[in-house]
Design a protein around this motif. Sequence first.
Motif, PDB file in Angstrom:
ATOM      1  N   GLU A   1       0.834  -1.199   0.000  1.00 33.94           N
ATOM      2  CA  GLU A   1       0.000   0.000   0.000  1.00 33.94           C
ATOM      3  C   GLU A   1       0.877   1.260   0.000  1.00 33.94           C
ATOM      4  N   GLY A   2       1.996   1.188   0.694  1.00 32.15           N
ATOM      5  CA  GLY A   2       2.924   2.309   0.730  1.00 32.15           C
ATOM      6  C   GLY A   2       3.528   2.619  -0.624  1.00 32.15           C
ATOM      7  N   LEU A   3       3.777   1.594  -1.434  1.00 39.83           N
ATOM      8  CA  LEU A   3       4.312   1.822  -2.781  1.00 39.83           C
ATOM      9  C   LEU A   3       3.352   2.668  -3.605  1.00 39.83           C
ATOM     10  N   GLY A   4       2.098   2.320  -3.554  1.00 42.24           N
ATOM     11  CA  GLY A   4       1.096   3.077  -4.294  1.00 42.24           C
ATOM     12  C   GLY A   4       0.956   4.499  -3.785  1.00 42.24           C
ATOM     13  N   LEU A   5       0.999   4.666  -2.486  1.00 40.53           N
ATOM     14  CA  LEU A   5       0.850   5.989  -1.904  1.00 40.53           C
ATOM     15  C   LEU A   5       2.033   6.890  -2.254  1.00 40.53           C
ATOM     16  N   LEU A   6       3.243   6.350  -2.190  1.00 42.49           N
ATOM     17  CA  LEU A   6       4.424   7.153  -2.520  1.00 42.49           C
ATOM     18  C   LEU A   6       4.476   7.537  -3.998  1.00 42.49           C
TER      19      LEU A   6
END
Length: 86
Positions: free
Chosen positions: A35-40
């Motif tokens: 989820e962090g990959l998408g957010l960044l």
Amino acid sequence: MKILLIDDHQELSEELSRQLQQVGHEVRALEEAEEGLGLLATEAFHLVLLDNKMPRMTGLEFLGALRDRGIVAPPVILMTAAPNAG
């Protein structure tokens, strides 16, 4: 400062978020690295606090995925609560 916190330990994440918010930081907490990959890729942060020992994707794998996807990330602090992190 806008901080992205990625840690699968909910209690630790909540406590760390609370303490950072008390000193004036904006914190977005996630439990899964994916989820962090998408957010960044879509949102800017000043700092990422990243747990290394997570079940689906380790912190080191997350860093590799950032590189592979060409995502420019802010400074990352890699952390772990695991006693045998070596």
